[in-house]
Design an enzyme around this catalytic site. Structure first.
Site, PDB file in Angstrom:
ATOM      1  N   ILE A   1      -1.843  -1.008  -3.866  1.00 38.98           N
ATOM      2  CA  ILE A   1      -3.249  -0.915  -3.360  1.00 38.98           C
ATOM      3  C   ILE A   1      -2.851   0.779  -2.679  1.00 38.98           C
ATOM      4  O   ILE A   1      -1.539   1.007  -1.864  1.00 38.98           O
ATOM      5  CB  ILE A   1      -3.385  -1.254  -1.534  1.00 38.98           C
TER       6      ILE A   1
ATOM      7  N   ASP B   1       0.452  -1.089  -0.603  1.00 35.09           N
ATOM      8  CA  ASP B   1      -0.120  -0.289  -0.308  1.00 35.09           C
ATOM      9  C   ASP B   1       0.734   1.524   0.039  1.00 35.09           C
ATOM     10  O   ASP B   1       1.658   1.394  -0.006  1.00 35.09           O
ATOM     11  CB  ASP B   1      -0.795  -0.533   1.469  1.00 35.09           C
ATOM     12  N   SER B   2       0.512   2.295  -1.204  1.00 39.09           N
ATOM     13  CA  SER B   2       0.921   3.889  -1.293  1.00 39.09           C
ATOM     14  C   SER B   2       2.519   3.329  -1.111  1.00 39.09           C
ATOM     15  O   SER B   2       2.858   3.245  -2.201  1.00 39.09           O
ATOM     16  CB  SER B   2       1.008   4.654   0.688  1.00 39.09           C
ATOM     17  N   ALA B   3       3.422   4.048  -0.669  1.00 37.46           N
ATOM     18  CA  ALA B   3       4.471   3.430  -0.599  1.00 37.46           C
ATOM     19  C   ALA B   3       5.148   2.201  -1.069  1.00 37.46           C
ATOM     20  O   ALA B   3       6.376   2.036  -1.869  1.00 37.46           O
ATOM     21  CB  ALA B   3       5.648   4.412   1.133  1.00 37.46           C
TER      22      ALA B   3
END
Length: 318
Positions: free
Chosen positions: A192, A165-167
């Site tokens: 994600i 997710d994200s980074a």
């Protein structure tokens, strides 16, 4: 130390030079604050899902937390898919041992079911990029080797997925594009709420957060070429490697309606579908009425369960 020197030191300790709250605040003195960083929790047997977990040291500065669902020990069960997960946090916070990710991986391993490998990597600014990429690549290579007894006994190396997710989703993209991973036989990647950005706004992207996104990226990656148009942050940037180079069979991109990053996720999914031709095997899933990494904050919510079920179906569907 004189009183004047002490006073100057106090001022340095109060003066903010980089404000990326709530992720990170950097003071002139060098002091760092991570306001929403969570304390670690130990591995073990999860009472809710029955998933067992344990930590494996990969180097002096990184480790992986492995998750084994009850389905793995079923006498009639074949070997399970392997999901290698990379946590988010803007490359400055987060850990495979944090409570939110521990809960998430227990739930994910049980839902697929799959053997899960949650990767811990070095954080900026103490360790600027590419440290996180290097640690993540080393962890993936370790997972692919199946040298761990859980992976060897219960994991199917021909059904290996990357997720994050994200980074962490940014890391997944970076790894799936890495030349050293081509030929490894990755089955798929799940991005994600991926942290991508760029100099020019896309879709309905508001301009307000641009300074924060640019500033944080250039802070964690001081060697970025082209700022936020560095291909590691903007896969759509001019001159960035084409997504036909993704070393995986299929792609899932998850976005959230209330997330400022959702337009970048949609753009990525569209580009991946174009690059993969007539049978793109690219899935875009949008969660309505929720924001960035909402499922980590409210894992029991209906939307979080819906997202988990969709990811589990993506992993388990042949």
């Amino acid at each position: 130390m004189s009183s004047a020197e002490a006073a100057a030191g106090d001022r340095d300790d109060d003066e903010v030079v980089h404000d990326f709250a709530p992720l990170l605040v950097v003071y002139k003195s060098g002091r760092l604050e991570r306001p929403i960083a969570m304390p670690p929790v130990p591995p073990g047997l999860d009472a809710v899902t029955g998933v067992a977990s344990r930590d494996v040291a990969l180097s002096p500065h990184s480790f992986a937390r492995l998750y084994l669902p009850p389905a793995a020990t079923d006498e009639n069960s074949r070997k399970l898919p392997v999901v290698v997960y990379f946590h988010g946090g803007g490359f400055v916070i987060g850990s495979a041992a944090s409570a939110a990710y521990h809960r998430c991986l227990n739930d994910l391993a049980a839902a697929c079911p799959a053997v899960a490998v949650s990767v811990d990597y070095r954080l900026a600014p103490e360790h600027p990029l590419p440290a996180a990429y290097e640690d993540s690549l080393a962890a993936l290579e370790w997972a692919l080797s199946a040298s761990d007894p859980w992976l060897a006994a219960h994991g199917d190396p021909s059904r290996m997925f990357l997720a994050g997710d994200s980074a962490g989703a940014n890391i997944c993209h970076h790894l799936a594009m890495h030349l050293g991973i081509r030929g490894a036989g990755l089955r798929g990647v799940v991005l994600i709420h991926p942290w991508f950005w760029g100099r020019e706004p896309v879709g309905g992207e508001p301009w307000g957060p641009a300074k924060m996104q640019k500033g944080l990226w250039e802070f964690v990656c001081p060697g970025a070429v082209g700022g936020e148009d560095d291909p590691r942050m903007n896969p759509m940037a001019p001159g960035a490697p084409g997504l036909e180079g993704l070393a995986c069979g299929k792609v899932m991109v998850c976005v959230a309606e209330g997330d400022v990053l959702r337009w970048r996720g949609r753009l990525y999914a569209e580009a991946a579908a174009r690059a993969r031709g007539a049978e793109p095997r690219v899935e875009l899933f949008e969660s309505e009425g929720v924001g960035h990494v909402f499922y980590l904050l409210e894992p029991a919510a209906e939307k979080a369960r819906e997202l988990l079920d969709r990811i589990a179906a993506f992993v388990s569907t042949e």
